[in-house]
Design an enzyme around this catalytic site. Structure first.
Site, PDB file in Angstrom:
ATOM      1  N   THR A  41      39.403  34.749  35.730  1.00 31.61           N
ATOM      2  CA  THR A  41      40.334  34.926  34.614  1.00 31.61           C
ATOM      3  C   THR A  41      40.395  33.663  33.769  1.00 31.61           C
ATOM      4  O   THR A  41      40.327  33.706  32.544  1.00 31.61           O
ATOM      5  CB  THR A  41      41.741  35.258  35.164  1.00 31.61           C
ATOM      6  OG1 THR A  41      41.671  36.477  35.888  1.00 31.61           O
ATOM      7  CG2 THR A  41      42.754  35.397  34.040  1.00 31.61           C
ATOM      8  N   LYS A  51      42.945  28.085  25.123  1.00 31.44           N
ATOM      9  CA  LYS A  51      42.957  26.709  24.620  1.00 31.44           C
ATOM     10  C   LYS A  51      42.106  26.566  23.366  1.00 31.44           C
ATOM     11  O   LYS A  51      42.424  25.763  22.486  1.00 31.44           O
ATOM     12  CB  LYS A  51      42.480  25.725  25.698  1.00 31.44           C
ATOM     13  CG  LYS A  51      43.600  25.008  26.402  1.00 31.44           C
ATOM     14  CD  LYS A  51      44.380  25.766  27.416  1.00 31.44           C
ATOM     15  CE  LYS A  51      45.568  26.543  27.093  1.00 31.44           C
ATOM     16  NZ  LYS A  51      46.099  27.420  28.111  1.00 31.44           N
ATOM     17  N   GLY A 115      33.159  42.787  45.931  1.00 32.09           N
ATOM     18  CA  GLY A 115      33.038  42.706  47.384  1.00 32.09           C
ATOM     19  C   GLY A 115      34.229  43.283  48.121  1.00 32.09           C
ATOM     20  O   GLY A 115      35.325  43.401  47.567  1.00 32.09           O
ATOM     21  N   ALA A 177      59.361  35.098  27.503  1.00 29.49           N
ATOM     22  CA  ALA A 177      59.211  33.738  26.959  1.00 29.49           C
ATOM     23  C   ALA A 177      58.740  32.784  28.051  1.00 29.49           C
ATOM     24  O   ALA A 177      59.300  31.716  28.261  1.00 29.49           O
ATOM     25  CB  ALA A 177      60.539  33.267  26.368  1.00 29.49           C
ATOM     26  N   VAL A 233      63.721  44.514  27.942  1.00 21.88           N
ATOM     27  CA  VAL A 233      62.851  45.501  27.293  1.00 21.88           C
ATOM     28  C   VAL A 233      62.703  46.678  28.244  1.00 21.88           C
ATOM     29  O   VAL A 233      62.394  46.506  29.425  1.00 21.88           O
ATOM     30  CB  VAL A 233      61.483  44.879  26.955  1.00 21.88           C
ATOM     31  CG1 VAL A 233      60.512  45.958  26.497  1.00 21.88           C
ATOM     32  CG2 VAL A 233      61.648  43.825  25.870  1.00 21.88           C
ATOM     33  N   ALA A 266      54.013  39.853  28.317  1.00 22.38           N
ATOM     34  CA  ALA A 266      53.767  38.579  29.037  1.00 22.38           C
ATOM     35  C   ALA A 266      54.900  38.368  30.027  1.00 22.38           C
ATOM     36  O   ALA A 266      55.636  37.395  29.962  1.00 22.38           O
ATOM     37  CB  ALA A 266      53.685  37.431  28.039  1.00 22.38           C
ATOM     38  N   ALA A 317      45.711  27.470  37.964  1.00 20.70           N
ATOM     39  CA  ALA A 317      44.306  27.252  38.301  1.00 20.70           C
ATOM     40  C   ALA A 317      44.134  26.017  39.185  1.00 20.70           C
ATOM     41  O   ALA A 317      43.390  26.038  40.179  1.00 20.70           O
ATOM     42  CB  ALA A 317      43.494  27.096  37.020  1.00 20.70           C
ATOM     43  N   HIS A 441      48.986  -0.692  24.419  1.00 17.64           N
ATOM     44  CA  HIS A 441      49.680  -0.419  23.164  1.00 17.64           C
ATOM     45  C   HIS A 441      48.649  -0.272  22.055  1.00 17.64           C
ATOM     46  O   HIS A 441      47.714  -1.068  21.997  1.00 17.64           O
ATOM     47  CB  HIS A 441      50.616  -1.583  22.830  1.00 17.64           C
ATOM     48  CG  HIS A 441      51.289  -1.432  21.499  1.00 17.64           C
ATOM     49  ND1 HIS A 441      52.303  -0.540  21.287  1.00 17.64           N
ATOM     50  CD2 HIS A 441      51.052  -2.043  20.306  1.00 17.64           C
ATOM     51  CE1 HIS A 441      52.691  -0.610  20.032  1.00 17.64           C
ATOM     52  NE2 HIS A 441      51.951  -1.508  19.401  1.00 17.64           N
TER      53      HIS A 441
HETATM   54  P1  NAD Z   1      56.174  33.959  33.458  1.00 18.49           P
HETATM   55  O1  NAD Z   1      56.663  34.361  34.784  1.00 18.49           O
HETATM   56  O2  NAD Z   1      55.894  32.537  33.151  1.00 18.49           O
HETATM   57  O3  NAD Z   1      57.203  34.497  32.331  1.00 18.49           O
HETATM   58  C1  NAD Z   1      57.553  35.851  32.221  1.00 18.49           C
HETATM   59  C2  NAD Z   1      58.830  35.970  31.402  1.00 18.49           C
HETATM   60  O4  NAD Z   1      59.058  37.351  31.116  1.00 18.49           O
HETATM   61  C3  NAD Z   1      60.068  35.451  32.141  1.00 18.49           C
HETATM   62  O5  NAD Z   1      60.734  34.528  31.325  1.00 18.49           O
HETATM   63  C4  NAD Z   1      60.872  36.723  32.391  1.00 18.49           C
HETATM   64  O6  NAD Z   1      62.262  36.500  32.398  1.00 18.49           O
HETATM   65  C5  NAD Z   1      60.449  37.623  31.220  1.00 18.49           C
HETATM   66  N1  NAD Z   1      60.643  39.075  31.445  1.00 18.49           N
HETATM   67  C6  NAD Z   1      60.309  39.781  32.548  1.00 18.49           C
HETATM   68  N2  NAD Z   1      60.645  41.098  32.377  1.00 18.49           N
HETATM   69  C7  NAD Z   1      61.192  41.229  31.136  1.00 18.49           C
HETATM   70  C8  NAD Z   1      61.738  42.337  30.388  1.00 18.49           C
HETATM   71  N3  NAD Z   1      61.764  43.587  30.879  1.00 18.49           N
HETATM   72  N4  NAD Z   1      62.209  42.096  29.143  1.00 18.49           N
HETATM   73  C9  NAD Z   1      62.188  40.842  28.622  1.00 18.49           C
HETATM   74  N5  NAD Z   1      61.675  39.757  29.288  1.00 18.49           N
HETATM   75  C10 NAD Z   1      61.193  39.952  30.539  1.00 18.49           C
HETATM   76  O7  NAD Z   1      54.864  34.871  33.232  1.00 18.49           O
HETATM   77  P2  NAD Z   1      53.637  34.758  32.209  1.00 18.49           P
HETATM   78  O8  NAD Z   1      53.951  33.933  31.036  1.00 18.49           O
HETATM   79  O9  NAD Z   1      53.199  36.174  32.016  1.00 18.49           O
HETATM   80  O10 NAD Z   1      52.545  33.987  33.057  1.00 18.49           O
HETATM   81  C11 NAD Z   1      52.042  34.571  34.281  1.00 18.49           C
HETATM   82  C12 NAD Z   1      51.543  33.518  35.223  1.00 18.49           C
HETATM   83  O11 NAD Z   1      50.380  32.896  34.708  1.00 18.49           O
HETATM   84  C13 NAD Z   1      52.569  32.450  35.485  1.00 18.49           C
HETATM   85  O12 NAD Z   1      52.612  32.198  36.870  1.00 18.49           O
HETATM   86  C14 NAD Z   1      52.055  31.270  34.737  1.00 18.49           C
HETATM   87  O13 NAD Z   1      52.382  30.037  35.361  1.00 18.49           O
HETATM   88  C15 NAD Z   1      50.542  31.498  34.742  1.00 18.49           C
HETATM   89  N6  NAD Z   1      49.942  30.876  33.539  1.00 18.49           N
HETATM   90  C16 NAD Z   1      49.934  29.528  33.443  1.00 18.49           C
HETATM   91  C17 NAD Z   1      49.442  28.927  32.308  1.00 18.49           C
HETATM   92  C18 NAD Z   1      49.445  27.435  32.200  1.00 18.49           C
HETATM   93  O14 NAD Z   1      49.508  26.794  33.240  1.00 18.49           O
HETATM   94  N7  NAD Z   1      49.395  26.858  30.999  1.00 18.49           N
HETATM   95  C19 NAD Z   1      48.988  29.701  31.235  1.00 18.49           C
HETATM   96  C20 NAD Z   1      49.027  31.066  31.364  1.00 18.49           C
HETATM   97  C21 NAD Z   1      49.517  31.657  32.525  1.00 18.49           C
END
Ligand code: NAD
Length: 462
Positions: A41, A51, A115, A177, A233, A266, A317, A441
């Site tokens: 992924t 990115k 697998g 968010a 939602v 998300a 990751a 600096h």
């Molecule tokens: P997340 O868990 O970070 O955030 C999901 C959000 O959705 C939460 O704030 C939650 O309250 C909200 N939510 C859930 N159900 C809802 C509803 N019915 N209505 C409104 N809001 C709702 O999940 P994500 O952003 O999907 O990321 C998934 C995973 O992937 C995480 O573990 C994250 O750390 C990882 N990830 C990390 C990175 C990074 O490290 N930069 C980048 C992408 C993903």
């Protein structure tokens, strides 16, 4: 006789790193991957492509907002979406080919296909069976939607579809968010979409230090992102080429609707273990669908290990990579170890957000005596020169011993700055140790030192 010492299932950051470390340790290793390309992924539909789009859209933002101030005049660039997608695809393929090269270099066999584990010591891929002494499951995770909402990857998309939209939507509704919602929401807001984020909780980015959360949301609002907080939602109606998001506000239980062109779901990810045959094998799984392991990544089945998003812990990751290396070491009789107290988390928006260790909220809950050292980037010369003086560094240290307990950064290159604190924490350093370390600096890293100074006699530049 076993054909392999180790077969790794999955070639994401957990799997490919585990395979390389196994090979480096002298184990005959194969890695099973069903995708067309290696990297999972992260490289194909996650960290790396996002990115690329974050970088390109940030450049556009700089051109629009800061170039003229620096005396760089001329027409603001317009977006060639197809070219931006091609740049993203080139970035993906140069990375995935890099893993292929590393596999060849380390003499790791790539077994192509999906697998499963019919029995201990055996992996099945398509119709072939491979004998192996050990198996590492690194099958990763997949997006989890809200019950009743179907992701079609056209109008109602996961992060996968959001990276491949045929055009930049006029309106984008983001549900959640969290990290994905804010990163991809930022991309499309910078590219001109009207972005509304609908979040269940009262604050963005669950688990992040609450002072950072507030500052972060304020900055994102200034960048044009709209937020509907405390909203559950419940459903999404797809209407030809548009959609309607139905949600209920917690404060008064009132129902609302949001019209949009594209909806990004998300709301989190879940372990991906379909088709591995774990149930028949008797591998213990938690109620959340995570494979249960001991502290050395052994499942309850002899010779079967599991790492990364498929097991407990943050879905990151680099956490998977660390577990991959450590599991390889355990298999070869060494003492693989991961320090789960020092795993950084980074959100690659602009400014970036980076955290490690305990938040102030957790320390309060634990009733622990602590000191706070804070320094704003407004006092950092380099940040001012680069129009990047929003945000701050906050270091939390034990009130008595001065040992660093956590660090929370919102600001330029936060994702790089956090690592000096990680190293300091690994060595059990005090805030004073950081404060007494000479920092070049003018660099952003001086803000980290100033925050460490703020845990003691005080910073110089504020
Ligand atoms: P997340 O868990 O970070 O955030 C999901 C959000 O959705 C939460 O704030 C939650 O309250 C909200 N939510 C859930 N159900 C809802 C509803 N019915 N209505 C409104 N809001 C709702 O999940 P994500 O952003 O999907 O990321 C998934 C995973 O992937 C995480 O573990 C994250 O750390 C990882 N990830 C990390 C990175 C990074 O490290 N930069 C980048 C992408 C993903």
């Amino acid at each position: 006789m076993s054909a392999y010492d180790v077969i790794v299932l999955g070639s994401g950051p957990g799997g490919y790193v585990a395979a390389i470390r196994c090979a480096q340790l002298g184990l005959k290793t194969a890695c099973v991957e069903g995708r067309e390309t290696l990297g999972g992924t992260c490289l194909n539909i996650g960290c790396i492509p996002s990115k690329a789009l974050l970088h390109a859209s940030h450049m556009l933002h700089e051109a629009k907002h800061n170039f003229a101030k620096m005396g760089l005049k001329g027409k603001t660039p317009s977006v060639d979406w197809l070219q931006m997608q091609a740049y993203k695809s080139d970035t993906i393929s140069s990375n995935t080919k890099g893993i292929e090269f590393l596999f060849k270099k380390n003499k790791i066999d790539w077994i192509k296909g999906w697998g499963s584990i019919p029995k201990t010591g055996q992996v099945k891929v398509e119709n072939n069976f491979y004998a192996t002494k050990n198996i590492i499951i690194a099958s990763g995770s997949e997006p989890s939607s809200i019950p009743g909402i179907e992701i079609d990857e056209e109008i109602v998309v996961s992060s996968t579809g959001a990276l491949n939209l045929p055009k930049i939507p006029k309106k984008l509704a983001v549900i959640g968010a969290g990290v994905i919602g804010l990163e991809l929401g930022s991309v499309y807001a910078r590219l001109g979409s009207d972005v509304t984020i609908v979040e269940f909780l009262p604050a963005i980015t669950p688990g992040v230090d609450s002072e950072v959360q507030k500052s972060f949301q304020r900055i994102l609002k200034k960048q044009g992102l709209k937020f509907i907080m405390g909203a559950a939602v419940q459903s999404v109606e797809r209407l030809k080429s548009k959609a309607k998001v139905n949600f209920v506000l917690h404060n008064d239980n009132s129902p609302h609707q949001l019209d949009t062109d594209v909806v990004l779901i998300a709301t989190g990810r879940k372990p991906f273990t379909d088709g591995l045959g774990l149930e028949a094998l008797g591998v213990k799984i938690s109620v959340n669908g995570q494979i249960k392991t001991d502290k050395q990544w052994r499942t309850n089945i002899a010779g079967v290990y599991a790492i990364g998003d498929a097991i407990d812990g943050p879905m990151l990751a680099h956490k998977a990579e660390d577990e991959g290396m450590a599991a390889a070491e355990v298999i070869s009789g060494k003492h693989g170890h991961v320090n789960y107290d020092v795993i950084p988390g980074v959100i690659y928006t602009n400014p970036e957000v980076a955290t490690v260790g305990k938040t102030e909220d957790t320390l309060k809950k634990e009733g622990r005596a602590y000191k706070v050292g804070k320094f704003s980037f407004i006092g950092n010369g380099r940040a001012k020169a680069n129009f990047a003086a929003e945000g701050f560094v906050k270091i939390l240290a034990d009130a008595e011993s001065d040992r660093i307990l956590g660090a929370h950064i919102i600001g330029p290159s936060a994702g790089d700055l956090i690592h000096e604190v990680c190293v300091a924490m690994e060595f059990g350093a005090s805030a004073e140790d950081l404060a007494l370390t000479c920092h070049a600096h003018p660099t952003y890293s001086e803000a980290v030192r100033e925050a460490a100074l703020a845990c003691g006699l005080g910073p110089i530049h504020s």
